[in-house]
Design a protein around this motif. Structure first.
Motif, short mmCIF file in Angstrom:
data_model
loop_
_atom_site.label_atom_id
_atom_site.label_comp_id
_atom_site.label_asym_id
_atom_site.label_seq_id
_atom_site.Cartn_x
_atom_site.Cartn_y
_atom_site.Cartn_z
N ALA A 194 0.87 20.76 -3.05
CA ALA A 194 2.74 19.88 -3.36
C ALA A 194 2.92 18.53 -2.74
CB ALA A 194 3.43 20.54 -2.46
N THR A 195 1.91 18.23 -1.94
CA THR A 195 2.10 16.87 -1.59
C THR A 195 0.85 15.83 -1.71
OG1 THR A 195 1.36 17.45 0.67
CG2 THR A 195 3.23 18.58 0.08
N MET A 196 -0.40 16.24 -2.10
CA MET A 196 -0.75 14.62 -2.41
C MET A 196 -1.96 15.12 -3.79
SD MET A 196 -1.89 15.60 1.46
CE MET A 196 -3.77 14.18 1.92
N GLY A 197 -2.41 14.08 -4.18
CA GLY A 197 -3.24 14.24 -5.19
C GLY A 197 -4.39 14.97 -5.53
N PRO A 198 -4.91 15.47 -6.41
CA PRO A 198 -6.05 16.37 -6.45
C PRO A 198 -7.45 15.59 -6.02
CG PRO A 198 -5.07 14.91 -9.00
CD PRO A 198 -4.72 14.85 -7.87
N GLY A 199 -7.90 14.50 -5.57
CA GLY A 199 -9.14 13.60 -5.20
C GLY A 199 -8.65 13.38 -3.71
N SER A 200 -7.52 13.60 -2.92
CA SER A 200 -7.64 13.75 -1.32
C SER A 200 -8.11 14.22 -0.81
CB SER A 200 -6.03 13.66 -1.40
OG SER A 200 -5.40 15.39 -1.98
N VAL A 278 -2.14 9.24 -6.84
CA VAL A 278 -1.85 9.46 -5.96
C VAL A 278 -0.98 10.38 -5.49
CG1 VAL A 278 -1.32 8.67 -3.53
CG2 VAL A 278 -3.02 7.54 -5.27
N GLY A 279 -1.11 10.90 -4.41
CA GLY A 279 0.39 11.81 -4.55
C GLY A 279 1.32 11.66 -3.32
N HIS A 280 1.99 12.16 -3.21
CA HIS A 280 3.69 12.29 -1.84
C HIS A 280 3.10 11.41 -0.44
CE1 HIS A 280 7.62 11.72 -0.72
NE2 HIS A 280 7.13 12.78 0.14
N MET A 281 2.03 11.49 -0.48
CA MET A 281 1.57 10.79 1.25
C MET A 281 0.86 10.21 0.57
SD MET A 281 3.27 12.78 3.14
CE MET A 281 3.81 14.69 3.49
N ALA A 282 1.11 8.52 -0.38
CA ALA A 282 0.73 7.32 -0.42
C ALA A 282 0.21 6.95 0.88
CB ALA A 282 1.60 6.99 -1.02
N PRO A 283 1.05 6.60 1.97
CA PRO A 283 0.17 5.82 2.93
C PRO A 283 -0.77 6.73 3.96
CG PRO A 283 3.02 6.15 3.14
CD PRO A 283 2.28 7.01 2.01
N LEU A 284 -0.89 7.94 3.34
CA LEU A 284 -1.89 8.90 4.15
C LEU A 284 -3.39 8.64 3.28
CD1 LEU A 284 -1.08 11.66 6.28
CD2 LEU A 284 -2.09 10.13 7.39
N GLU A 285 -2.91 8.79 1.90
CA GLU A 285 -4.02 8.60 0.67
C GLU A 285 -4.93 7.65 0.95
OE1 GLU A 285 -2.82 11.66 -2.57
OE2 GLU A 285 -1.18 11.67 -1.63
N ARG A 286 -4.25 5.72 0.62
CA ARG A 286 -3.98 5.28 0.56
C ARG A 286 -3.65 4.35 1.73
NH1 ARG A 286 -6.14 5.22 -5.77
NH2 ARG A 286 -6.62 2.73 -5.24
N PRO A 287 -3.86 3.85 2.09
CA PRO A 287 -3.57 3.73 3.20
C PRO A 287 -4.59 1.59 3.39
CG PRO A 287 -5.23 5.08 4.60
CD PRO A 287 -5.00 4.99 3.41
N VAL A 288 -4.73 1.10 2.70
CA VAL A 288 -5.28 0.05 2.33
C VAL A 288 -4.44 -0.25 1.75
CG1 VAL A 288 -7.50 -1.34 1.39
CG2 VAL A 288 -7.78 0.97 3.09
N GLU A 289 -4.08 0.23 0.67
CA GLU A 289 -3.48 -0.01 -0.45
C GLU A 289 -1.66 -0.21 -0.32
OE1 GLU A 289 -5.47 1.74 -1.74
OE2 GLU A 289 -6.32 1.28 -3.09
N VAL A 290 -1.27 0.62 1.03
CA VAL A 290 -0.43 0.84 1.08
C VAL A 290 0.05 -0.75 2.66
CG1 VAL A 290 1.36 1.82 3.06
CG2 VAL A 290 0.47 3.24 0.31
N ALA A 291 -0.91 -0.84 2.71
CA ALA A 291 -0.65 -1.92 4.18
C ALA A 291 -0.78 -3.27 3.47
CB ALA A 291 -1.82 -1.49 5.26
N ALA A 292 -1.77 -3.49 2.25
CA ALA A 292 -1.75 -4.54 1.73
C ALA A 292 -0.52 -4.85 0.72
CB ALA A 292 -3.22 -4.61 0.50
N GLU A 293 0.31 -4.00 0.40
CA GLU A 293 1.81 -4.08 -0.14
C GLU A 293 2.63 -4.74 0.96
OE1 GLU A 293 3.97 -4.45 -3.89
OE2 GLU A 293 2.14 -4.76 -2.95
N ILE A 294 3.19 -3.90 2.46
CA ILE A 294 3.54 -4.71 3.11
C ILE A 294 3.04 -6.21 3.81
CG2 ILE A 294 3.84 -4.03 5.83
CD1 ILE A 294 3.35 -1.17 5.11
N HIS A 295 1.59 -6.13 4.21
CA HIS A 295 1.58 -7.32 3.93
C HIS A 295 2.12 -8.69 3.31
CE1 HIS A 295 -1.23 -11.04 5.66
NE2 HIS A 295 -1.54 -10.76 4.62
#
Length: 344
Positions: A194-200, A278-295
């Motif tokens: 329901a909340t995450m991507g199939p490759g998580s 990536v599913g709904h939990m992007a900061p947990l599934e792809r923290p590198v990309e999320v942190a880089a976008e914030i930066h």
């Protein structure tokens, strides 16, 4: 007892400071401060059924360069549970954010606001509030949407028709009063679907399950009622700071259609970052990309900005550097915003 080991990066880091902040209606909010005192401030707002623990891998990637503030939404984590249904509303979310910013962002300074799911809805709900606007430099809306959440859910298989039946069943899932109980292999599998991507990875699913299952049933249900009726378009229209949007292409709870709509309606859109698979939990599934976008946004719009990108894990490539020319797809909304796809 869970049999899946929690990866070290998903263990919540120890804050350098913990605060208790009172919102406008007196509800006590638990606030954590991580990172470097005196550095530019990043404020993180988590989503429905989550807590500050949700941001652990993102905080770890930002804390060496920023002062990172994370808080538990009312009823979640260590924040106070509202005593009545009337205390659950988008207005309350906006007032909570305003209270946290007033306490944690020094006078005359502005912060990066990043919100995931209900956290993004919080930022939109607070759009135009003077106490929030004067302390906000830029915003990042992650895996979120402004309205019509039930209509857009894709949790049920596409074969379930007609539309009215899909809406009815999705609403029953959203507002279910069944307790989640202990974390098991079955609950992990259901939550992942329901909340995450199939490759998580298993560790990411475990981190999500522990966080979500810790949310009290009553809190989950009351906020589900708010999300069912959600409409923060008015606040979105008043969100005038530069704003970027992030979404996973496999997000079933807030599908990319919301992201495209938000980018088209933002006053100052700063791009749409798509995370493949990536599913709904992007900061947990792809923290590198999320942190880089914030930066990326912090480096462009905050004074005293860091000179380098946060370090990325060798196994995952970060998003393109801010100076690179992004690839614009045929679906890119009109205006200055661009659509970028992260490396899978």
């Amino acid at each position: 007892m869970s049999a899946v080991r929690l990866p070290a990066e998903y263990v919540p880091p120890t804050p350098v400071e913990e605060l208790s902040v009172r919102s406008a209606d007196g509800i006590r909010l638990h606030v954590e401060v991580h990172g470097q005192p005196g550095a530019p401030t990043v404020v993180l707002a988590h989503g429905w059924t989550c807590s500050t623990a949700f941001w652990a891998p993102v905080i770890r990637r930002l804390a060496d360069r920023y002062r990172v503030v994370a808080y538990d939404q009312r009823g979640h984590g260590r924040s106070e549970i509202p005593p009545s249904r009337a205390r659950y509303s988008t207005r309350a979310l906006a007032e909570d954010l305003a209270a946290v910013l007033a306490r944690t962002v020094p006078a005359g300074e502005r912060a990066v606001l990043a919100g995931h799911s209900m956290g993004g809805m919080t930022i939109m709900a607070a759009g135009g509030r003077p106490g929030v606007a004067e302390r906000t430099a830029v915003a990042v809306l992650i895996s979120t949407g402004p309205s019509e959440l039930v209509d857009r859910l894709t949790v049920l298989p596409g074969g379930v028709r007609p539309p009215w039946l899909r809406r009815f069943l999705h609403r029953q899932l959203l507002r279910s009063r069944l307790p989640l109980g202990p974390v098991t292999s079955v609950s992990r599998a259901a939550l992942k679907y329901a909340t995450m991507g199939p490759g998580s990875a298993a560790g990411q699913v475990e981190a999500t399950a522990r966080i979500v299952h810790a949310c009290p049933t009553g809190v989950r249900v009351h906020w589900a009622g708010v999300l069912d009726r959600l409409d923060v378009h008015a606040g979105l229209a008043r969100l005038t700071v530069p704003t970027a949007v992030v979404v996973g292409t496999a997000d079933r709870l807030t599908p990319p259609v919301h992201a495209h709509r938000m980018v088209a309606e933002l006053a100052d859109p700063q791009g749409l970052l798509l995370l493949p698979g990536v599913g709904h939990m992007a900061p947990l599934e792809r923290p590198v990309e999320v942190a880089a976008e914030i930066h990326r946004l912090a480096a462009a719009y905050l004074s005293g900005k860091p000179a380098t990108e946060p370090a990325a894990e060798p196994a995952v490539e970060p998003t393109a550097a801010p100076t690179a020319e992004p690839t614009v797809s045929a679906e890119t909304p009109a205006g200055p915003a661009t659509e970028r796809t992260a490396v899978a």
